[in-house]
Write an enzyme that holds these catalytic residues in place. Structure first.
Site, mmCIF file in Angstrom:
data_model
loop_
_atom_site.group_PDB
_atom_site.id
_atom_site.type_symbol
_atom_site.label_atom_id
_atom_site.label_comp_id
_atom_site.label_asym_id
_atom_site.label_seq_id
_atom_site.Cartn_x
_atom_site.Cartn_y
_atom_site.Cartn_z
ATOM 1 N N GLY A 176 -28.194 -26.662 29.898
ATOM 2 C CA GLY A 176 -27.043 -26.116 28.966
ATOM 3 C C GLY A 176 -25.651 -25.586 30.367
ATOM 4 O O GLY A 176 -25.616 -24.214 29.950
ATOM 5 N N ASN A 195 -23.698 -26.064 32.228
ATOM 6 C CA ASN A 195 -22.594 -26.902 32.341
ATOM 7 C C ASN A 195 -21.665 -25.592 31.787
ATOM 8 O O ASN A 195 -20.154 -25.994 31.633
ATOM 9 C CB ASN A 195 -22.731 -28.116 32.532
ATOM 10 C CG ASN A 195 -22.111 -28.664 30.155
ATOM 11 O OD1 ASN A 195 -23.557 -27.990 30.038
ATOM 12 N ND2 ASN A 195 -20.898 -28.704 29.874
ATOM 13 N N GLY A 202 -25.078 -20.446 30.493
ATOM 14 C CA GLY A 202 -26.031 -21.603 31.327
ATOM 15 C C GLY A 202 -25.021 -21.948 32.799
ATOM 16 O O GLY A 202 -25.569 -21.356 33.770
ATOM 17 N N SER A 240 -30.760 -15.397 19.359
ATOM 18 C CA SER A 240 -29.344 -14.982 19.197
ATOM 19 C C SER A 240 -29.518 -13.704 17.695
ATOM 20 O O SER A 240 -30.153 -14.258 17.335
ATOM 21 C CB SER A 240 -29.076 -15.994 17.816
ATOM 22 O OG SER A 240 -27.913 -15.581 17.468
ATOM 23 N N TYR A 284 -29.566 -23.287 12.402
ATOM 24 C CA TYR A 284 -29.393 -22.610 13.666
ATOM 25 C C TYR A 284 -29.924 -20.847 13.081
ATOM 26 O O TYR A 284 -30.591 -20.682 14.434
ATOM 27 C CB TYR A 284 -27.524 -22.716 13.707
ATOM 28 C CG TYR A 284 -27.304 -21.533 14.903
ATOM 29 C CD1 TYR A 284 -28.064 -22.096 16.673
ATOM 30 C CD2 TYR A 284 -26.840 -20.429 15.166
ATOM 31 C CE1 TYR A 284 -27.383 -21.214 17.485
ATOM 32 C CE2 TYR A 284 -26.902 -19.291 16.476
ATOM 33 C CZ TYR A 284 -27.042 -19.835 17.835
ATOM 34 O OH TYR A 284 -26.817 -19.452 18.383
HETATM 35 N N1 LIG Z 1 -21.834 -17.156 22.607
HETATM 36 C C1 LIG Z 1 -22.748 -16.528 22.568
HETATM 37 O O1 LIG Z 1 -21.797 -15.278 21.041
HETATM 38 C C2 LIG Z 1 -23.498 -16.704 21.129
HETATM 39 C C3 LIG Z 1 -24.262 -15.589 20.608
HETATM 40 C C4 LIG Z 1 -25.829 -16.122 20.554
HETATM 41 C C5 LIG Z 1 -26.944 -16.916 21.289
HETATM 42 N N2 LIG Z 1 -26.247 -17.508 22.324
HETATM 43 C C6 LIG Z 1 -26.919 -18.671 22.891
HETATM 44 O O2 LIG Z 1 -26.516 -18.541 23.727
HETATM 45 C C7 LIG Z 1 -26.711 -20.446 24.895
HETATM 46 C C8 LIG Z 1 -25.444 -20.424 25.265
HETATM 47 O O3 LIG Z 1 -24.656 -20.942 24.605
HETATM 48 P P1 LIG Z 1 -22.952 -20.495 24.749
HETATM 49 O O4 LIG Z 1 -22.892 -19.313 23.926
HETATM 50 O O5 LIG Z 1 -22.871 -20.696 26.372
HETATM 51 O O6 LIG Z 1 -22.607 -21.925 24.645
HETATM 52 P P2 LIG Z 1 -21.696 -23.148 25.073
HETATM 53 O O7 LIG Z 1 -20.955 -22.483 26.505
HETATM 54 O O8 LIG Z 1 -21.455 -24.446 23.826
HETATM 55 O O9 LIG Z 1 -23.178 -23.389 26.384
HETATM 56 C C9 LIG Z 1 -23.947 -24.565 25.363
HETATM 57 C C10 LIG Z 1 -24.541 -25.649 26.442
HETATM 58 O O10 LIG Z 1 -25.956 -26.152 26.124
HETATM 59 C C11 LIG Z 1 -25.376 -27.809 26.069
HETATM 60 N N3 LIG Z 1 -26.168 -28.691 24.775
HETATM 61 C C12 LIG Z 1 -25.973 -29.053 23.539
HETATM 62 N N4 LIG Z 1 -26.853 -29.769 22.960
HETATM 63 C C13 LIG Z 1 -27.216 -30.249 24.341
HETATM 64 C C14 LIG Z 1 -28.173 -30.760 23.947
HETATM 65 N N5 LIG Z 1 -28.688 -32.087 22.889
HETATM 66 N N6 LIG Z 1 -28.708 -30.785 25.808
HETATM 67 C C15 LIG Z 1 -28.060 -30.847 26.709
HETATM 68 N N7 LIG Z 1 -27.256 -30.113 26.483
HETATM 69 C C16 LIG Z 1 -27.064 -29.688 24.989
HETATM 70 C C17 LIG Z 1 -23.750 -27.942 26.179
HETATM 71 O O11 LIG Z 1 -23.625 -29.103 26.945
HETATM 72 P P3 LIG Z 1 -22.537 -29.747 25.899
HETATM 73 O O12 LIG Z 1 -21.294 -29.164 26.745
HETATM 74 O O13 LIG Z 1 -22.795 -31.364 26.901
HETATM 75 O O14 LIG Z 1 -22.068 -29.675 24.555
HETATM 76 C C18 LIG Z 1 -23.663 -26.799 26.422
HETATM 77 O O15 LIG Z 1 -23.453 -26.720 28.037
HETATM 78 C C19 LIG Z 1 -26.902 -20.532 22.851
HETATM 79 O O16 LIG Z 1 -28.681 -21.012 23.239
HETATM 80 C C20 LIG Z 1 -26.583 -19.815 21.785
HETATM 81 O O17 LIG Z 1 -27.492 -20.022 20.856
HETATM 82 C C21 LIG Z 1 -24.292 -17.588 22.296
#
Ligand SMILES: NC(=O)c1ccc[n+]([C@@H]2O[C@H](COP(=O)([O-])OP(=O)(O)OC[C@H]3O[C@@H](n4cnc5c(N)ncnc54)[C@H](OP(=O)(O)O)[C@@H]3O)[C@@H](O)[C@H]2O)c1
Length: 313
Positions: A10, A12, A16, A141, A175
């Site tokens: 992830g 992109n 990530g 999380s 989740y």
């Molecule tokens: N942001 C927060 O507040 C927060 C809080 C607690 C935990 N987290 C954790 O932090 C991590 C990163 O989250 P983020 O906030 O940066 O969210 P994000 O920008 O939505 O990033 C999530 C990434 O996961 C990818 N993804 C989802 N399903 C997938 C699949 N089946 N195969 C491959 N890639 C997949 C998405 O790709 P696509 O672009 O193709 O959808 C995207 O690149 C996650 O594990 C999330 O649970 C975030």
């Protein structure tokens, strides 16, 4: 750092992408493991340009599909024979979405957030064993705070959706359970891989600004909450710096089987009695205690058995 290879799932978007940028700037060979190649190609090009590192590589991965994981791992092995850092960052959290099964017939949240990372780690073990200092990181999380309620359990009985029509389904709930399962898996994997000197840890993320694209995936009710939370959340690069520190610094060279908060302090299990509401609230701001359910031996063993069984070919 040219010979140091990292895979980030992830990569992109959000944390990530920020992590891929940080590692690329530091000179690592960064393998972006992403689902949508077309969209991710633009990000890859951007990262190569900004980091001036042309060893930012893009490979296709849908982490919810075992077949895609197999294809990703064999493509990776065609190009590299060792792996130093594996960051399981991708996650499914489309809150408000209806019940969905993965292509392998598992509930999609668990397929993406638990079984996929487990399987990918398993298939990449031979490469990780060749690293001098292999580190695996799971993106956790603070949603696991719900497990401070002693009545909370992980429902492992319906991961293939057999009883789905008899229960009220919620991605938010799944989740929460999947992120708790990931912590349990972190502790278990760390023990299993201790003799191989492969370190496995989880970072408890309290929040990071979400992109417009990520928020659009949520149903309207959750979208409003996300926009409000976004005002207070730090930028993704704050958490990406934590990924970097945990996966590279000497300080964590021997750390394994730990859950760390966003100040990179090792967290410890809460006492077995329920925490007061005030203390629960303090957890949201990244304090040092996690729900003791994460150390539940029965659930951990059951989960381990399900993971192993799920990916059996
Ligand atoms: N942001 C927060 O507040 C927060 C809080 C607690 C935990 N987290 C954790 O932090 C991590 C990163 O989250 P983020 O906030 O940066 O969210 P994000 O920008 O939505 O990033 C999530 C990434 O996961 C990818 N993804 C989802 N399903 C997938 C699949 N089946 N195969 C491959 N890639 C997949 C998405 O790709 P696509 O672009 O193709 O959808 C995207 O690149 C996650 O594990 C999330 O649970 C975030």
């Amino acid at each position: 750092m040219q010979d140091q290879i990292i895979v980030i799932t992830g990569a992109n978007s959000g944390i990530g992408k920020a992590a891929a940028d940080r590692f690329a700037r530091e000179g690592y060979t960064v393998v972006m493991a992403c689902r949508n190649i077309e969209r991710s190609r633009k990000v890859q090009e951007e990262l190569i340009k900004t980091s001036k590192n042309n060893r930012v590589v893009l490979k296709q991965l849908d982490v919810s599909s075992f077949d895609s994981i197999r294809q990703f791992c064999s493509a990776f092995k065609e190009d590299y024979n060792k792996l130093d850092i594996l960051i399981h960052n991708a996650a499914y959290f489309n809150h408000g979405e209806k019940h969905r099964l993965s292509i392998d017939n598992f509930e999609l949240t668990f397929a993406t957030n638990v079984f996929g990372p487990y399987y990918m780690t398993t298939l990449l073990l031979d490469c990780l064993k060749k690293s001098e200092d292999a580190r695996i990181l799971h993106a956790g999380s603070n949603i696991i705070k719900h497990f401070f309620d002693p009545k909370r359990k992980i429902d492992l009985g319906d991961l293939q959706g057999v009883y789905k029509n008899k229960k009220k389904f919620s991605v938010y709930k799944m989740y929460c359970q999947s992120k708790m399962a990931l912590v349990m898996l972190t502790f278990k994997l760390a023990k299993e891989l201790e003799s191989e000197r492969i370190k496995v840890n989880a970072l408890q993320i309290n929040g990071a600004k979400m992109s417009k694209n990520t928020i659009q995936k949520l149903k309207p009710r959750y979208r409003t909450i996300a926009w409000i939370q976004n005002i207070f959340f730090p930028s993704p690069s704050y958490m990406a710096d934590n990924y970097f520190e945990l996966c590279t610094s000497d300080k964590f060279k021997h750390t394994t089987g730990k859950l760390l908060n966003d100040k990179l302090e090792v967290m410890t299990p809460s006492p077995n009695h329920p925490l007061s509401v005030f203390k629960q609230l303090r957890q949201i701001t990244g304090k040092q205690v996690y729900p003791s359910f994460a150390n539940d031996k029965y659930t951990t063993e059951k989960l381990w058995e399900i993971c192993r069984h799920a990916v059996e070919e």
